[in-house]
Design a protein around this motif. Structure first.
Motif, PDB file in Angstrom:
ATOM      1  N   UNK A 190       0.835  -1.207   0.000  1.00  0.00           N
ATOM      2  CA  UNK A 190       0.000   0.000   0.000  1.00  0.00           C
ATOM      3  C   UNK A 190       0.871   1.259   0.000  1.00  0.00           C
ATOM      4  N   UNK A 191       1.951   1.236   0.770  1.00  0.00           N
ATOM      5  CA  UNK A 191       2.852   2.393   0.812  1.00  0.00           C
ATOM      6  C   UNK A 191       3.517   2.634  -0.551  1.00  0.00           C
ATOM      7  N   UNK A 192       3.636   1.569  -1.365  1.00  0.00           N
ATOM      8  CA  UNK A 192       4.249   1.721  -2.683  1.00  0.00           C
ATOM      9  C   UNK A 192       3.342   2.478  -3.653  1.00  0.00           C
ATOM     10  N   UNK A 193       2.071   2.620  -3.316  1.00  0.00           N
ATOM     11  CA  UNK A 193       1.169   3.409  -4.152  1.00  0.00           C
ATOM     12  C   UNK A 193       1.449   4.906  -4.009  1.00  0.00           C
ATOM     13  N   UNK A 194       2.139   5.279  -2.950  1.00  0.00           N
ATOM     14  CA  UNK A 194       2.479   6.674  -2.692  1.00  0.00           C
ATOM     15  C   UNK A 194       3.708   7.047  -3.521  1.00  0.00           C
ATOM     16  N   UNK A 195       3.519   7.916  -4.508  1.00  0.00           N
ATOM     17  CA  UNK A 195       4.638   8.299  -5.383  1.00  0.00           C
ATOM     18  C   UNK A 195       5.719   9.064  -4.621  1.00  0.00           C
ATOM     19  N   UNK A 196       5.322   9.793  -3.579  1.00  0.00           N
ATOM     20  CA  UNK A 196       6.313  10.500  -2.775  1.00  0.00           C
ATOM     21  C   UNK A 196       7.235   9.525  -2.049  1.00  0.00           C
ATOM     22  N   UNK A 197       6.674   8.384  -1.623  1.00  0.00           N
ATOM     23  CA  UNK A 197       7.494   7.363  -0.960  1.00  0.00           C
ATOM     24  C   UNK A 197       8.524   6.801  -1.940  1.00  0.00           C
ATOM     25  N   UNK A 198       8.089   6.525  -3.158  1.00  0.00           N
ATOM     26  CA  UNK A 198       9.023   6.014  -4.168  1.00  0.00           C
ATOM     27  C   UNK A 198      10.107   7.041  -4.472  1.00  0.00           C
ATOM     28  N   UNK A 199       9.712   8.297  -4.513  1.00  0.00           N
ATOM     29  CA  UNK A 199      10.701   9.360  -4.771  1.00  0.00           C
ATOM     30  C   UNK A 199      11.705   9.462  -3.624  1.00  0.00           C
ATOM     31  N   UNK A 200      11.223   9.371  -2.378  1.00  0.00           N
ATOM     32  CA  UNK A 200      12.135   9.420  -1.219  1.00  0.00           C
ATOM     33  C   UNK A 200      13.103   8.238  -1.236  1.00  0.00           C
ATOM     34  N   UNK A 201      12.593   7.049  -1.592  1.00  0.00           N
ATOM     35  CA  UNK A 201      13.475   5.881  -1.677  1.00  0.00           C
ATOM     36  C   UNK A 201      14.524   6.058  -2.772  1.00  0.00           C
ATOM     37  N   UNK A 202      14.108   6.624  -3.902  1.00  0.00           N
ATOM     38  CA  UNK A 202      15.065   6.895  -4.986  1.00  0.00           C
ATOM     39  C   UNK A 202      16.130   7.881  -4.541  1.00  0.00           C
ATOM     40  N   UNK A 203      15.711   8.939  -3.851  1.00  0.00           N
ATOM     41  CA  UNK A 203      16.678   9.929  -3.347  1.00  0.00           C
ATOM     42  C   UNK A 203      17.629   9.300  -2.344  1.00  0.00           C
ATOM     43  N   UNK A 204      17.101   8.452  -1.490  1.00  0.00           N
ATOM     44  CA  UNK A 204      17.940   7.790  -0.483  1.00  0.00           C
ATOM     45  C   UNK A 204      18.971   6.875  -1.141  1.00  0.00           C
ATOM     46  N   UNK A 205      18.570   6.136  -2.175  1.00  0.00           N
ATOM     47  CA  UNK A 205      19.534   5.243  -2.830  1.00  0.00           C
ATOM     48  C   UNK A 205      20.643   6.027  -3.518  1.00  0.00           C
ATOM     49  N   UNK A 206      20.349   7.249  -3.945  1.00  0.00           N
ATOM     50  CA  UNK A 206      21.394   8.047  -4.605  1.00  0.00           C
ATOM     51  C   UNK A 206      22.491   8.464  -3.618  1.00  0.00           C
ATOM     52  N   UNK A 207      22.199   8.382  -2.313  1.00  0.00           N
ATOM     53  CA  UNK A 207      23.231   8.719  -1.322  1.00  0.00           C
ATOM     54  C   UNK A 207      24.220   7.572  -1.115  1.00  0.00           C
ATOM     55  N   UNK A 219      26.959   4.735  -2.290  1.00  0.00           N
ATOM     56  CA  UNK A 219      27.997   4.758  -3.332  1.00  0.00           C
ATOM     57  C   UNK A 219      27.605   3.807  -4.464  1.00  0.00           C
ATOM     58  N   UNK A 220      28.155   4.069  -5.636  1.00  0.00           N
ATOM     59  CA  UNK A 220      27.790   3.316  -6.833  1.00  0.00           C
ATOM     60  C   UNK A 220      28.126   1.836  -6.754  1.00  0.00           C
ATOM     61  N   UNK A 221      29.134   1.470  -5.985  1.00  0.00           N
ATOM     62  CA  UNK A 221      29.563   0.080  -5.962  1.00  0.00           C
ATOM     63  C   UNK A 221      28.827  -0.759  -4.906  1.00  0.00           C
ATOM     64  N   UNK A 222      27.908  -0.177  -4.153  1.00  0.00           N
ATOM     65  CA  UNK A 222      27.152  -0.933  -3.156  1.00  0.00           C
ATOM     66  C   UNK A 222      26.143  -1.856  -3.836  1.00  0.00           C
TER      67      UNK A 222
END
Length: 180
Positions: free
Chosen positions: A50-67, A69-72
């Motif tokens: 249900x939380x995955x229906x929230x586009x803001x949640x997906x955006x926050x997760x995307x922003x968090x993954x960008x923090x 490092x690339x090799x993780x």
């Protein structure tokens, strides 16, 4: 009002009385506890979907993954998962949630019925649990050898539950016929 037995004579045993012996923990209660745990996990899964229906949640997760490092490895896995979820679409996620809720209700009914030692719950659990076995066998054959252990474990647990409940039901039927 029922009649009291004569002094010194035990009350006659009935089939329903023998079925409801107040034991603390036995096979039925262990299976019921397993069903309750499964229901909790399904509720958490449904809530997460249900939380995955929230586009803001997906955006926050995307922003968090960008923090990260690339090799993780974690970053790569999370990015793949997020891409997969975004490609699913809201309609498929809603269907997944509905199926999860329905399955949760079945599992809770099984668990409560088993905890209360109801014969119908034993049969319901046998039927529903056995109906999952072909799907688990298919999944076992479909996945590569390195990913089969969780599926195999699930298959073994479900087969163990079915075999135990069939044995338990047959034993109860024999006891009930012997007392009749």
């Amino acid at each position: 009002m029922s009649e009291l037995p004569a002094a010194g004579k035990p009350a006659p045993a009935t089939a329903s009385a023998s079925r409801r012996k107040p034991r603390k923990i036995d096979g039925l209660r262990i299976i019921a506890l397993f069903k309750f745990l499964k229901a909790v996990l399904l509720i958490a899964t449904g809530y997460g979907a249900h939380k995955l229906l929230d586009t803001q949640m997906l955006e926050r997760l995307s922003n968090w993954t960008s923090t990260l490092s690339d090799d993780h490895l974690e970053r790569k896995l999370i990015e793949r998962a997020l891409d997969w979820v975004q490609n699913l679409g809201a309609k498929r996620i809603q269907i997944f949630i509905a199926v999860t809720v329905a399955y949760t209700l079945v599992v809770l009914v099984e668990g409560i019925g088993l905890w209360m030692r109801k014969t119908w719950a034993e049969w319901l659990t046998v039927i529903f649990t056995a109906s999952l076995v072909p799907f688990e066998l298919f999944e076992l054959l479909k996945h590569p050898p390195g990913h089969r252990l969780p599926i195999f474990a699930t298959l073994c647990v479900n087969l163990l539950i079915v075999v135990y409940l069939v044995w338990f039901i047959r034993r109860q039927q024999k006891q009930d016929h012997a007392q009749a």
